[in-house]
Scaffold this active site. Sequence first.
Site, PDB file in Angstrom:
ATOM      1  N   SER A 252       0.836  -1.195   0.000  1.00  0.00           N
ATOM      2  CA  SER A 252       0.000   0.000   0.000  1.00  0.00           C
ATOM      3  C   SER A 252       0.865   1.236   0.000  1.00  0.00           C
ATOM      4  O   SER A 252       1.952   1.242   0.595  1.00  0.00           O
ATOM      5  CB  SER A 252      -0.891   0.002   1.244  1.00  0.00           C
ATOM      6  OG  SER A 252      -1.553   1.233   1.384  1.00  0.00           O
TER       7      SER A 252
ATOM      8  N   THR B 247     -13.599  -1.353  -3.099  1.00  0.00           N
ATOM      9  CA  THR B 247     -13.758  -2.762  -2.720  1.00  0.00           C
ATOM     10  C   THR B 247     -14.602  -2.857  -1.453  1.00  0.00           C
ATOM     11  O   THR B 247     -14.714  -1.881  -0.701  1.00  0.00           O
ATOM     12  CB  THR B 247     -12.393  -3.417  -2.448  1.00  0.00           C
ATOM     13  OG1 THR B 247     -11.800  -2.780  -1.310  1.00  0.00           O
ATOM     14  CG2 THR B 247     -11.461  -3.293  -3.659  1.00  0.00           C
TER      15      THR B 247
ATOM     16  N   TYR C 160      -1.084  -0.880  10.146  1.00  0.00           N
ATOM     17  CA  TYR C 160      -1.239  -1.310   8.749  1.00  0.00           C
ATOM     18  C   TYR C 160      -0.108  -0.740   7.899  1.00  0.00           C
ATOM     19  O   TYR C 160       0.541  -1.461   7.131  1.00  0.00           O
ATOM     20  CB  TYR C 160      -2.596  -0.844   8.227  1.00  0.00           C
ATOM     21  CG  TYR C 160      -2.844  -1.150   6.773  1.00  0.00           C
ATOM     22  CD1 TYR C 160      -3.305  -2.400   6.379  1.00  0.00           C
ATOM     23  CD2 TYR C 160      -2.632  -0.178   5.786  1.00  0.00           C
ATOM     24  CE1 TYR C 160      -3.542  -2.681   5.041  1.00  0.00           C
ATOM     25  CE2 TYR C 160      -2.871  -0.448   4.455  1.00  0.00           C
ATOM     26  CZ  TYR C 160      -3.334  -1.702   4.093  1.00  0.00           C
ATOM     27  OH  TYR C 160      -3.564  -1.979   2.759  1.00  0.00           O
TER      28      TYR C 160
ATOM     29  N   LYS D 100       2.920  -2.698   5.903  1.00  0.00           N
ATOM     30  CA  LYS D 100       3.153  -2.523   4.474  1.00  0.00           C
ATOM     31  C   LYS D 100       4.589  -2.059   4.211  1.00  0.00           C
ATOM     32  O   LYS D 100       5.197  -2.453   3.221  1.00  0.00           O
ATOM     33  CB  LYS D 100       2.132  -1.555   3.873  1.00  0.00           C
ATOM     34  CG  LYS D 100       0.700  -2.084   3.947  1.00  0.00           C
ATOM     35  CD  LYS D 100       0.582  -3.464   3.324  1.00  0.00           C
ATOM     36  CE  LYS D 100      -0.812  -4.036   3.378  1.00  0.00           C
ATOM     37  NZ  LYS D 100      -0.897  -5.363   2.733  1.00  0.00           N
TER      38      LYS D 100
END
Length: 174
Positions: free
Chosen positions: A27, A86, A53, A57
């Site tokens: 990401s 998504t 997160y 990444k």
Amino acid sequence: VGTYILTTALLPLLEKAADARVITVSSGGMLVQKLNICDLQSGNGTFDGTMVYAQNKRQQVVLTEQWAKTHRNIHFSVMHPGWADTPAVRSSMPDFYQKMKNNLRTEAQGADTVVWLAVSSEATKLPSGLFFQDRQPVPTHLPLASTHSPPEDEDKLMEVLEEISQKFKSTSPG
């Protein structure tokens, strides 16, 4: 740890394969994080899911670069799909989704680069270990962001991930 365990388990088979490729979906969020090897399990301080997160990444990008150096018979790539519409984006970031829903990529647009990296002969003509977006290698650090890590931190990441992964390996014979 999951990326590390899965990839290292597959490395012996991949080393024997023709045109072996490992593509990790990362990401652009990692651009805001410097590798932090002091707290890989995110157990210190207040938990911030977005930053954890992004840190994960960043770790994936470093892993890809490290594996590319040591496994020359395998082509490693890591990529950012861009912000795509998504179900995961809708459910995990509802405020972001509401603000950005008219500007998000389709799922197919988000998948384009990873599919290209998996099947294109053009992708393997580029050096192993690069970070991609929109079928192009892009920098892994923003200018003036102070996200570069010393080589010893990157080596330490590999050591710590190997130590952690040993806890998940079977101790039964066979």
